[in-house]
Design a protein around this motif. Structure first.
Motif, PDB file in Angstrom:
ATOM      1  N   ARG A 180     -18.913  30.126   2.353  1.00 39.38           N
ATOM      2  CA  ARG A 180     -18.196  30.449   3.590  1.00 39.38           C
ATOM      3  C   ARG A 180     -19.016  30.011   4.788  1.00 39.38           C
ATOM      4  NH1 ARG A 180     -13.870  33.917   3.542  1.00 39.38           N
ATOM      5  NH2 ARG A 180     -13.703  33.124   5.671  1.00 39.38           N
ATOM      6  N   LEU A 181     -18.326  29.507   5.807  1.00 34.78           N
ATOM      7  CA  LEU A 181     -18.960  29.094   7.060  1.00 34.78           C
ATOM      8  C   LEU A 181     -18.660  30.112   8.138  1.00 34.78           C
ATOM      9  CD1 LEU A 181     -17.951  25.311   7.074  1.00 34.78           C
ATOM     10  CD2 LEU A 181     -20.168  26.254   6.422  1.00 34.78           C
ATOM     11  N   ASP A 182     -19.369  29.964   9.247  1.00 36.16           N
ATOM     12  CA  ASP A 182     -19.044  30.768  10.419  1.00 36.16           C
ATOM     13  C   ASP A 182     -17.598  30.499  10.821  1.00 36.16           C
ATOM     14  OD1 ASP A 182     -18.902  31.150  13.523  1.00 36.16           O
ATOM     15  OD2 ASP A 182     -20.693  32.242  12.893  1.00 36.16           O
ATOM     16  N   ALA A 183     -16.925  31.518  11.316  1.00 34.06           N
ATOM     17  CA  ALA A 183     -15.492  31.415  11.624  1.00 34.06           C
ATOM     18  C   ALA A 183     -15.187  30.274  12.583  1.00 34.06           C
ATOM     19  CB  ALA A 183     -14.989  32.733  12.204  1.00 34.06           C
ATOM     20  N   LYS A 184     -16.104  30.030  13.552  1.00 34.26           N
ATOM     21  CA  LYS A 184     -15.826  28.982  14.546  1.00 34.26           C
ATOM     22  C   LYS A 184     -15.757  27.605  13.884  1.00 34.26           C
ATOM     23  CE  LYS A 184     -20.621  28.101  15.957  1.00 34.26           C
ATOM     24  NZ  LYS A 184     -21.560  28.085  17.084  1.00 34.26           N
ATOM     25  N   TYR A 185     -16.583  27.394  12.824  1.00 35.69           N
ATOM     26  CA  TYR A 185     -16.547  26.112  12.118  1.00 35.69           C
ATOM     27  C   TYR A 185     -15.283  26.002  11.267  1.00 35.69           C
ATOM     28  CZ  TYR A 185     -21.459  25.435  13.399  1.00 35.69           C
ATOM     29  OH  TYR A 185     -22.612  25.266  14.090  1.00 35.69           O
ATOM     30  N   GLU A 186     -14.937  27.064  10.573  1.00 37.54           N
ATOM     31  CA  GLU A 186     -13.775  27.014   9.689  1.00 37.54           C
ATOM     32  C   GLU A 186     -12.492  26.778  10.471  1.00 37.54           C
ATOM     33  OE1 GLU A 186     -15.171  29.534   5.789  1.00 37.54           O
ATOM     34  OE2 GLU A 186     -13.815  30.523   7.219  1.00 37.54           O
ATOM     35  N   VAL A 187     -12.330  27.500  11.580  1.00 32.94           N
ATOM     36  CA  VAL A 187     -11.114  27.329  12.396  1.00 32.94           C
ATOM     37  C   VAL A 187     -11.060  25.923  12.976  1.00 32.94           C
ATOM     38  CG1 VAL A 187      -9.925  28.069  14.488  1.00 32.94           C
ATOM     39  CG2 VAL A 187     -10.932  29.769  12.964  1.00 32.94           C
ATOM     40  N   ALA A 188     -12.193  25.464  13.546  1.00 33.85           N
ATOM     41  CA  ALA A 188     -12.215  24.143  14.179  1.00 33.85           C
ATOM     42  C   ALA A 188     -11.943  23.043  13.163  1.00 33.85           C
ATOM     43  CB  ALA A 188     -13.563  23.915  14.860  1.00 33.85           C
ATOM     44  N   LEU A 189     -12.588  23.094  11.998  1.00 42.13           N
ATOM     45  CA  LEU A 189     -12.396  22.053  10.983  1.00 42.13           C
ATOM     46  C   LEU A 189     -10.967  22.058  10.445  1.00 42.13           C
ATOM     47  CD1 LEU A 189     -15.792  22.446   9.123  1.00 42.13           C
ATOM     48  CD2 LEU A 189     -15.039  20.424  10.385  1.00 42.13           C
ATOM     49  N   PHE A 190     -10.400  23.246  10.249  1.00 45.71           N
ATOM     50  CA  PHE A 190      -9.015  23.313   9.780  1.00 45.71           C
ATOM     51  C   PHE A 190      -8.075  22.684  10.804  1.00 45.71           C
ATOM     52  CE2 PHE A 190      -4.872  25.408   9.685  1.00 45.71           C
ATOM     53  CZ  PHE A 190      -4.463  25.090   8.396  1.00 45.71           C
ATOM     54  N   ARG A 191      -8.262  23.026  12.101  1.00 43.63           N
ATOM     55  CA  ARG A 191      -7.381  22.479  13.144  1.00 43.63           C
ATOM     56  C   ARG A 191      -7.566  20.959  13.281  1.00 43.63           C
ATOM     57  NH1 ARG A 191      -3.536  26.040  13.072  1.00 43.63           N
ATOM     58  NH2 ARG A 191      -4.060  28.063  13.982  1.00 43.63           N
ATOM     59  N   LEU A 192      -8.807  20.469  13.124  1.00 40.41           N
ATOM     60  CA  LEU A 192      -9.052  19.024  13.209  1.00 40.41           C
ATOM     61  C   LEU A 192      -8.339  18.293  12.074  1.00 40.41           C
ATOM     62  CD1 LEU A 192     -12.857  19.146  14.085  1.00 40.41           C
ATOM     63  CD2 LEU A 192     -11.081  18.167  15.550  1.00 40.41           C
ATOM     64  N   ILE A 193      -8.458  18.814  10.865  1.00 36.02           N
ATOM     65  CA  ILE A 193      -7.776  18.189   9.724  1.00 36.02           C
ATOM     66  C   ILE A 193      -6.267  18.292   9.889  1.00 36.02           C
ATOM     67  CG2 ILE A 193      -7.361  18.413   7.234  1.00 36.02           C
ATOM     68  CD1 ILE A 193     -10.331  19.250   7.004  1.00 36.02           C
ATOM     69  N   GLN A 194      -5.809  19.446  10.362  1.00 27.79           N
ATOM     70  CA  GLN A 194      -4.365  19.644  10.591  1.00 27.79           C
ATOM     71  C   GLN A 194      -3.842  18.619  11.594  1.00 27.79           C
ATOM     72  OE1 GLN A 194      -3.266  23.301  12.643  1.00 27.79           O
ATOM     73  NE2 GLN A 194      -1.582  23.630  11.206  1.00 27.79           N
ATOM     74  N   GLU A 195      -4.564  18.430  12.691  1.00 31.20           N
ATOM     75  CA  GLU A 195      -4.134  17.483  13.720  1.00 31.20           C
ATOM     76  C   GLU A 195      -4.138  16.056  13.186  1.00 31.20           C
ATOM     77  OE1 GLU A 195      -2.570  16.209  17.092  1.00 31.20           O
ATOM     78  OE2 GLU A 195      -3.127  18.325  16.906  1.00 31.20           O
ATOM     79  N   ALA A 196      -5.198  15.676  12.442  1.00 31.06           N
ATOM     80  CA  ALA A 196      -5.291  14.315  11.911  1.00 31.06           C
ATOM     81  C   ALA A 196      -4.177  14.032  10.908  1.00 31.06           C
ATOM     82  CB  ALA A 196      -6.663  14.111  11.261  1.00 31.06           C
ATOM     83  N   VAL A 197      -3.882  14.991  10.031  1.00 27.68           N
ATOM     84  CA  VAL A 197      -2.823  14.809   9.036  1.00 27.68           C
ATOM     85  C   VAL A 197      -1.460  14.703   9.721  1.00 27.68           C
ATOM     86  CG1 VAL A 197      -1.604  15.920   7.128  1.00 27.68           C
ATOM     87  CG2 VAL A 197      -4.097  15.906   7.168  1.00 27.68           C
ATOM     88  N   GLN A 198      -1.212  15.570  10.703  1.00 29.76           N
ATOM     89  CA  GLN A 198       0.066  15.524  11.420  1.00 29.76           C
ATOM     90  C   GLN A 198       0.228  14.213  12.185  1.00 29.76           C
ATOM     91  OE1 GLN A 198       0.245  19.118  13.759  1.00 29.76           O
ATOM     92  NE2 GLN A 198       0.777  20.392  11.991  1.00 29.76           N
ATOM     93  N   ASN A 199      -0.875  13.701  12.763  1.00 25.27           N
ATOM     94  CA  ASN A 199      -0.810  12.407  13.449  1.00 25.27           C
ATOM     95  C   ASN A 199      -0.451  11.290  12.468  1.00 25.27           C
ATOM     96  OD1 ASN A 199      -1.406  13.413  15.969  1.00 25.27           O
ATOM     97  ND2 ASN A 199      -3.580  12.961  15.870  1.00 25.27           N
ATOM     98  N   ALA A 200      -1.064  11.330  11.281  1.00 23.12           N
ATOM     99  CA  ALA A 200      -0.777  10.302  10.281  1.00 23.12           C
ATOM    100  C   ALA A 200       0.684  10.363   9.836  1.00 23.12           C
ATOM    101  CB  ALA A 200      -1.710  10.475   9.078  1.00 23.12           C
ATOM    102  N   ILE A 201       1.224  11.568   9.718  1.00 25.46           N
ATOM    103  CA  ILE A 201       2.626  11.728   9.291  1.00 25.46           C
ATOM    104  C   ILE A 201       3.578  11.292  10.403  1.00 25.46           C
ATOM    105  CG2 ILE A 201       4.390  13.413   8.655  1.00 25.46           C
ATOM    106  CD1 ILE A 201       2.129  15.031   7.293  1.00 25.46           C
ATOM    107  N   LYS A 202       3.312  11.752  11.631  1.00 26.08           N
ATOM    108  CA  LYS A 202       4.244  11.510  12.743  1.00 26.08           C
ATOM    109  C   LYS A 202       4.168  10.081  13.273  1.00 26.08           C
ATOM    110  CE  LYS A 202       4.247  16.271  14.510  1.00 26.08           C
ATOM    111  NZ  LYS A 202       3.854  17.131  15.664  1.00 26.08           N
ATOM    112  N   HIS A 203       2.952   9.563  13.456  1.00 26.55           N
ATOM    113  CA  HIS A 203       2.790   8.306  14.195  1.00 26.55           C
ATOM    114  C   HIS A 203       2.443   7.112  13.314  1.00 26.55           C
ATOM    115  CE1 HIS A 203       2.988  10.843  17.708  1.00 26.55           C
ATOM    116  NE2 HIS A 203       1.892  11.501  17.353  1.00 26.55           N
ATOM    117  N   ALA A 204       1.685   7.340  12.234  1.00 22.03           N
ATOM    118  CA  ALA A 204       1.216   6.209  11.431  1.00 22.03           C
ATOM    119  C   ALA A 204       2.259   5.722  10.437  1.00 22.03           C
ATOM    120  CB  ALA A 204      -0.071   6.582  10.701  1.00 22.03           C
ATOM    121  N   GLU A 205       3.279   6.555  10.175  1.00 22.98           N
ATOM    122  CA  GLU A 205       4.302   6.217   9.172  1.00 22.98           C
ATOM    123  C   GLU A 205       3.639   5.914   7.829  1.00 22.98           C
ATOM    124  OE1 GLU A 205       6.661   3.057  10.715  1.00 22.98           O
ATOM    125  OE2 GLU A 205       7.198   4.124  12.556  1.00 22.98           O
ATOM    126  N   ALA A 206       2.663   6.753   7.470  1.00 23.91           N
ATOM    127  CA  ALA A 206       1.902   6.536   6.237  1.00 23.91           C
ATOM    128  C   ALA A 206       2.674   7.043   5.026  1.00 23.91           C
ATOM    129  CB  ALA A 206       0.555   7.247   6.335  1.00 23.91           C
TER     130      ALA A 206
END
Length: 375
Positions: A278-304
């Motif tokens: 387990r990591l500190d909460a600030k790292y877990e939340v930030a990393l989850f949101r970063l991955i969430q944003e990157a995946v959503q960008n790939a789905i919405k804009h990259a047409e992957a």
């Protein structure tokens, strides 16, 4: 954007002016060096001429002195010499004196030229020194204009982007409130209202049709309660996954990736490349949101059609790689309203992290995120 273009135009004009000034100063410096070289050669010849002239004068002075002695002897013994001999001695002495006078005059002129050239050389030395100093200073100014002023322009642009990003956050917050309001109204609120009506029907059914019919209605109500609970949990998950607090980062990302793959009917994989605590909460939340944003960008804009997410933790660094086979883009070309990327950079700045985006048109996108683990 107009202000940025105007600032770039002003900076470019300043750079051009300074570069032209530098070229002119350098040209003056080179002309001065060339003249200094020519004068140095002239001075060298002049010094040699002065030396030769002095030697000639000294030799001529000896001859002139002997000739004057001879003239004095002839004058004292006038009767012993013929008129022709007297005339010859006189003319010889006069000729030597004239030549000596000319040599002295020439030496004077040569010395004046020598002194004048030496003064000019000293003046040129100062000019060359000043020109070299100016070229160095102008180079510093030019470097300042090319680098620091560019950075100022970038900082201003970043500030404008952050201001626009702040406004976008406010808009997004309001839009999120509206979305939640609609979802709660159309989902759980409607279902709860239906459950209330159906619960009243159960009482009537029990009284009018008997126990069996009432049990059927109760099963229907139970199903509606289950659906309402699912909707409430879905809304809560969108706001903040509870699994993140209960289970940690890796299980939450795994569940998120599975849900996104199922919902969007596409191939999304997640690979944790190391053992995870387990990591500190600030790292877990930030990393989850970063991955969430990157995946959503790939789905919405990259047409992957395929997205790979990899997560690795070393002793002091977390590495995240999100790769897709989408249409890609030119990373050098700044995209308008790319608030997703700006938001990711904002999160990483708070964690002293970094993001590298590698993409080419038609060749997909690879995002590398590094976050240092600080005590």
């Amino acid at each position: 954007m107009l202000e940025d273009k105007n600032l770039d135009k002003i900076i470019n004009e300043m750079v051009d002016t300074v570069e032209n000034s530098k070229d002119e100063i350098y040209s003056i410096s080179e002309s001065a060096r060339e003249e200094y070289q020519n004068l140095s050669e002239q001075l060298k010849y002049l010094k040699q001429e002065v030396t030769d002239n002095i030697e000639s004068s000294e030799q001529l002075e000896v001859k002139e002195k002997l000739s004057r002695q001879r003239l004095a002897e002839v004058s004292n013994n006038f009767n012993k010499f013929t008129e022709e001999q007297i005339k010859e001695v006189y003319e010889q002495t006069h000729k030597l004196q004239s030549e000596l006078k000319m040599l002295h005059q020439r030496e004077k002129i040569l010395r004046q030229k020598r002194d004048d050239i030496e003064r000019r050389l000293k003046s040129l030395e100062k000019t060359i020194e000043k020109a070299s100093s100016l070229v160095s200073k102008v180079s510093v100014v030019l470097n300042y204009l090319n680098e620091d002023f560019r950075q100022i322009g970038e900082l201003i642009q970043d500030a404008n982007e952050k201001q626009a990003f702040g406004l976008k956050i406010i808009e997004a917050q309001e839009e999120e409130r509206r979305r939640l309001s609609r979802e709660i109204h159309d989902g759980p609120a409607q279902m709860l209202a239906n459950i209330l009506l159906r619960s009243e029907l159960i009482d009537k059914t029990f009284k009018q049709r008997g126990r069996e019919e009432a049990l059927i209605e109760m099963k229907s109500v139970r199903s509606m309660v289950r659906s309402s609970l699912y909707e409430v949990r879905r809304i809560i998950y969108d706001l903040r996954p509870m699994a993140l607090d209960d289970l940690g980062l890796v299980p939450t990302i795994k569940k998120y990736v599975e849900n996104m793959a199922e919902y969007n009917q596409m191939n999304i994989t997640f690979t944790p490349l190391s053992l995870w605590d387990r990591l500190d909460a600030k790292y877990e939340v930030a990393l989850f949101r970063l991955i969430q944003e990157a995946v959503q960008n790939a789905i919405k804009h990259a047409e992957a059609s395929k997205i790979d997410v990899k997560l690795e933790k070393s002793s002091n660094t977390i590495l995240v790689i999100i790769k897709d086979d989408g249409k890609g883009f030119d990373v050098k070309q700044r995209k308008e309203n790319s608030f997703g990327l700006i938001g990711m950079k904002e999160r990483l700045e708070m964690l002293n992290g970094s993001i590298d985006i590698h993409s080419k048109v038609g060749q997909g996108t690879r995002i590398e995120i590094q976050v240092p683990l600080l005590e």
